[in-house]
Motif scaffolding. Structure first.
Motif, PDB file in Angstrom:
ATOM      1  N   ILE A  82      60.875  23.082  30.996  1.00  0.00           N
ATOM      2  CA  ILE A  82      59.605  23.739  30.732  1.00  0.00           C
ATOM      3  C   ILE A  82      59.826  25.235  30.518  1.00  0.00           C
ATOM      4  N   ALA A  83      59.061  25.809  29.621  1.00  0.00           N
ATOM      5  CA  ALA A  83      59.191  27.245  29.344  1.00  0.00           C
ATOM      6  C   ALA A  83      58.815  28.045  30.588  1.00  0.00           C
ATOM      7  N   PRO A  84      59.343  29.254  30.737  1.00  0.00           N
ATOM      8  CA  PRO A  84      59.002  30.078  31.897  1.00  0.00           C
ATOM      9  C   PRO A  84      57.501  30.320  31.988  1.00  0.00           C
ATOM     10  N   ALA A  85      57.040  30.511  33.188  1.00  0.00           N
ATOM     11  CA  ALA A  85      55.621  30.761  33.407  1.00  0.00           C
ATOM     12  C   ALA A  85      55.211  32.073  32.746  1.00  0.00           C
ATOM     13  N   VAL A  86      53.910  32.189  32.534  1.00  0.00           N
ATOM     14  CA  VAL A  86      53.390  33.426  31.956  1.00  0.00           C
ATOM     15  C   VAL A  86      53.832  34.587  32.839  1.00  0.00           C
ATOM     16  N   PRO A  87      54.498  35.600  32.259  1.00  0.00           N
ATOM     17  CA  PRO A  87      54.979  36.723  33.085  1.00  0.00           C
ATOM     18  C   PRO A  87      53.819  37.580  33.592  1.00  0.00           C
ATOM     19  N   SER A  88      53.253  37.149  34.699  1.00  0.00           N
ATOM     20  CA  SER A  88      52.137  37.898  35.282  1.00  0.00           C
ATOM     21  C   SER A  88      52.235  37.843  36.792  1.00  0.00           C
ATOM     22  N   ASP A  89      51.595  38.803  37.425  1.00  0.00           N
ATOM     23  CA  ASP A  89      51.544  38.846  38.882  1.00  0.00           C
ATOM     24  C   ASP A  89      50.130  39.268  39.264  1.00  0.00           C
ATOM     25  N   ILE A  90      49.370  38.347  39.839  1.00  0.00           N
ATOM     26  CA  ILE A  90      47.977  38.634  40.187  1.00  0.00           C
ATOM     27  C   ILE A  90      47.827  39.025  41.654  1.00  0.00           C
ATOM     28  N   THR A  91      48.949  39.295  42.314  1.00  0.00           N
ATOM     29  CA  THR A  91      48.886  39.653  43.733  1.00  0.00           C
ATOM     30  C   THR A  91      48.002  40.875  43.959  1.00  0.00           C
ATOM     31  N   SER A  92      48.063  41.823  43.020  1.00  0.00           N
ATOM     32  CA  SER A  92      47.268  43.039  43.180  1.00  0.00           C
ATOM     33  C   SER A  92      45.769  42.762  43.083  1.00  0.00           C
ATOM     34  N   ARG A  93      45.407  41.612  42.552  1.00  0.00           N
ATOM     35  CA  ARG A  93      43.984  41.267  42.412  1.00  0.00           C
ATOM     36  C   ARG A  93      43.509  40.346  43.533  1.00  0.00           C
ATOM     37  N   LYS A  94      44.340  40.174  44.529  1.00  0.00           N
ATOM     38  CA  LYS A  94      43.984  39.289  45.638  1.00  0.00           C
ATOM     39  C   LYS A  94      42.692  39.764  46.290  1.00  0.00           C
ATOM     40  N   GLY A  95      41.739  38.852  46.406  1.00  0.00           N
ATOM     41  CA  GLY A  95      40.445  39.173  47.005  1.00  0.00           C
ATOM     42  C   GLY A  95      39.437  39.711  46.021  1.00  0.00           C
ATOM     43  N   ASP A  96      39.853  39.928  44.761  1.00  0.00           N
ATOM     44  CA  ASP A  96      38.959  40.539  43.786  1.00  0.00           C
ATOM     45  C   ASP A  96      38.792  39.688  42.533  1.00  0.00           C
ATOM     46  N   LEU A  97      39.279  38.462  42.542  1.00  0.00           N
ATOM     47  CA  LEU A  97      39.107  37.591  41.380  1.00  0.00           C
ATOM     48  C   LEU A  97      37.666  37.079  41.333  1.00  0.00           C
ATOM     49  N   PRO A  98      37.069  37.038  40.137  1.00  0.00           N
ATOM     50  CA  PRO A  98      35.695  36.524  40.042  1.00  0.00           C
ATOM     51  C   PRO A  98      35.679  35.006  40.190  1.00  0.00           C
ATOM     52  N   LEU A  99      34.617  34.487  40.758  1.00  0.00           N
ATOM     53  CA  LEU A  99      34.465  33.040  40.801  1.00  0.00           C
ATOM     54  C   LEU A  99      34.366  32.521  39.369  1.00  0.00           C
ATOM     55  N   PRO A 100      34.873  31.336  39.103  1.00  0.00           N
ATOM     56  CA  PRO A 100      34.873  30.825  37.730  1.00  0.00           C
ATOM     57  C   PRO A 100      33.503  30.396  37.220  1.00  0.00           C
ATOM     58  N   VAL A 101      32.510  30.373  38.086  1.00  0.00           N
ATOM     59  CA  VAL A 101      31.175  29.941  37.683  1.00  0.00           C
ATOM     60  C   VAL A 101      30.153  30.697  38.512  1.00  0.00           C
ATOM     61  N   GLU A 102      28.977  30.924  37.928  1.00  0.00           N
ATOM     62  CA  GLU A 102      27.903  31.569  38.672  1.00  0.00           C
ATOM     63  C   GLU A 102      27.414  30.584  39.722  1.00  0.00           C
ATOM     64  N   ALA A 103      27.575  30.945  40.996  1.00  0.00           N
ATOM     65  CA  ALA A 103      27.326  29.973  42.057  1.00  0.00           C
ATOM     66  C   ALA A 103      27.205  30.679  43.399  1.00  0.00           C
ATOM     67  N   ARG A 104      26.896  29.894  44.400  1.00  0.00           N
ATOM     68  CA  ARG A 104      26.942  30.372  45.778  1.00  0.00           C
ATOM     69  C   ARG A 104      27.838  29.424  46.571  1.00  0.00           C
ATOM     70  N   VAL A 105      28.430  29.934  47.631  1.00  0.00           N
ATOM     71  CA  VAL A 105      29.339  29.121  48.439  1.00  0.00           C
ATOM     72  C   VAL A 105      28.525  28.161  49.297  1.00  0.00           C
ATOM     73  N   LEU A 106      28.784  26.882  49.111  1.00  0.00           N
ATOM     74  CA  LEU A 106      28.093  25.854  49.887  1.00  0.00           C
ATOM     75  C   LEU A 106      28.850  25.533  51.167  1.00  0.00           C
ATOM     76  N   ARG A 107      30.168  25.438  51.066  1.00  0.00           N
ATOM     77  CA  ARG A 107      31.016  25.211  52.251  1.00  0.00           C
ATOM     78  C   ARG A 107      32.286  26.022  52.134  1.00  0.00           C
ATOM     79  N   LYS A 108      32.670  26.632  53.230  1.00  0.00           N
ATOM     80  CA  LYS A 108      33.887  27.427  53.266  1.00  0.00           C
ATOM     81  C   LYS A 108      35.098  26.526  53.489  1.00  0.00           C
ATOM     82  N   ALA A 109      36.276  27.100  53.370  1.00  0.00           N
ATOM     83  CA  ALA A 109      37.506  26.340  53.586  1.00  0.00           C
ATOM     84  C   ALA A 109      37.554  25.798  55.003  1.00  0.00           C
TER      85      ALA A 109
END
Length: 375
Positions: free
Chosen positions: A223-250
């Motif tokens: 398989i080709a190498p993964a996309v050369p990216s590092d999202i660690t700096s965005r930890k805690g700041d990624l937008p939810l993929p859909v407009e929603a509210r949290v129904l149940r937590k982890a």
């Protein structure tokens, strides 16, 4: 007054709550959303990237409709509040009207005379001078309340028409978006799926966690190498993929007492789901009882598992940019009558569809709240 109630009808704007912005700013943003969405839908046909243009259009429609529904709910609550206040003060209002009527029924000279003579007349005049402003203020307040109720009821039909137009527009935009995605040929392909291995994994899978883990085992060594990216700096700041509210937590137990390592989001019917970050599609398709599942790999050793979409876009091995549409939730939009009925009793519209999100790092689940903005 009409402008004040219009602000209430328009309600929330995209990303701005009533508490975070002044009413004028919220009104301008919310009022322009559906109009802008309508214009962008017309322009999307000639856009160079129709998928991006239509994605923005659908999101604009969804935000505008959400704002309008919330505005109707607030208006209904306000109307009910005024009604309760007027009923509670019914006796006081009756006495107030009686006083005002008696004050205006006799000729001015008679009203100013007092049986005890000039001294009594002077005293009664002083008392009248003291209470007149209060009576005037109370009358003005009552008049304002009645006018507000009349305006609320008058604007309901206008808001309903706007809501109907928006619902028609967003459905058209979703249909056009599905067509544009089907015609898309510009996405890079990181790997080609091995359908036999995938089918065997699906057949032997009993849990979503087991399937996600198995994907690592059947990965093609070439398989080709993964996309050369590092999202660690965005930890805690990624937008939810859909407009929603949290129904149940982890790890929060559901009604059956089952705990899962991901979060459950409550969305509206047919809500658009987008990629929270650039990623490779490791798997997309039906799985277990989740309808469609999509597993995204934003970087090596990390996976985002999204389960519960009615429609899914894309194919295994494709590399998609951030914000790309990846699916639609299921369900049916409520009829106009039901929406207005729910608004009139102050309950608003329910969010009956659910999307499950799980984050896995080095094949171990972690709390999605550590990565996404869930508040």
């Amino acid at each position: 007054m009409k402008r004040t109630i219009l602000l209430m009808i328009l309600g929330l704007s995209a990303g701005l709550t009533h508490a975070e912005t002044d009413p004028a700013t919220a009104a301008r943003a919310a009022a322009g959303q559906l109009e802008a969405a309508s214009v962008s839908l017309e322009d999307a046909g000639s856009a160079r990237d129709r998928v991006t243009a239509l994605t923005d259009t659908v999101k604009a429609y969804e935000a505008g409709l959400s704002a309008l529904r919330e505005g109707l709910r607030r208006a209904a609550i306000r109307e009910a509040q005024i009604g309760r206040e007027l009923r509670a003060q019914e006796d006081e209002i009756t006495r107030l009207l009686g006083v005002l009527q008696s004050m205006g029924s006799g000729p001015p000279p008679v009203m100013l005379l007092h049986p005890s003579g000039p001294t009594g007349t002077a005293r009664s005049g002083m008392i009248l001078a003291d209470i007149a402003p209060a009576l005037e203020a109370r009358t003005a307040g009552l008049r304002a309340d009645l006018e507000e109720v009349a305006i609320l009821r008058d604007l309901q039909q206008g808001a309903a028409d706007k809501l109907q137009q928006g619902m028609t527009g967003v459905q058209t935009a979703r249909t056009e978006l599905s067509k544009a995605i089907a015609d898309r040929t510009d996405l890079p392909q990181r790997f080609l799926e091995d359908p036999v291995k995938t089918a065997l994994l699906i057949a032997s899978t009993e849990t979503l966690e087991g399937f996600a883990s198995g994907l690592t085992d059947i990965q093609d060594p070439n398989i080709a190498p993964a996309v050369p990216s590092d999202i660690t700096s965005r930890k805690g700041d990624l937008p939810l993929p859909v407009e929603a509210r949290v129904l149940r937590k982890a790890n929060e137990a559901d009604a059956a007492g089952i705990r899962r390592p991901g979060i459950v989001l409550a969305t509206r019917p047919n809500a658009l789901v987008v990629a929270p970050t650039a990623a490779t599609i490791r798997y997309v398709g039906p799985l277990l009882n989740y309808d469609n599942v999509m597993i995204l790999e934003p970087q090596a050793g990390m996976m985002f598992v999204l389960a519960g979409m009615k429609t899914a876009y894309g194919g295994n091995g494709q590399v998609i940019p951030e914000g790309s549409p990846i699916g639609l939730m299921g369900g049916e939009e409520a009829e106009m009558g039901a929406i207005l009925s729910q608004s009139s009793d102050g309950t608003g519209n329910t969010r009956p569809e659910t999307l499950y999100i799980e984050v896995r790092r080095d094949n171990t689940p972690v709390d999605p709240a550590e990565w996404f903005r869930t508040e």
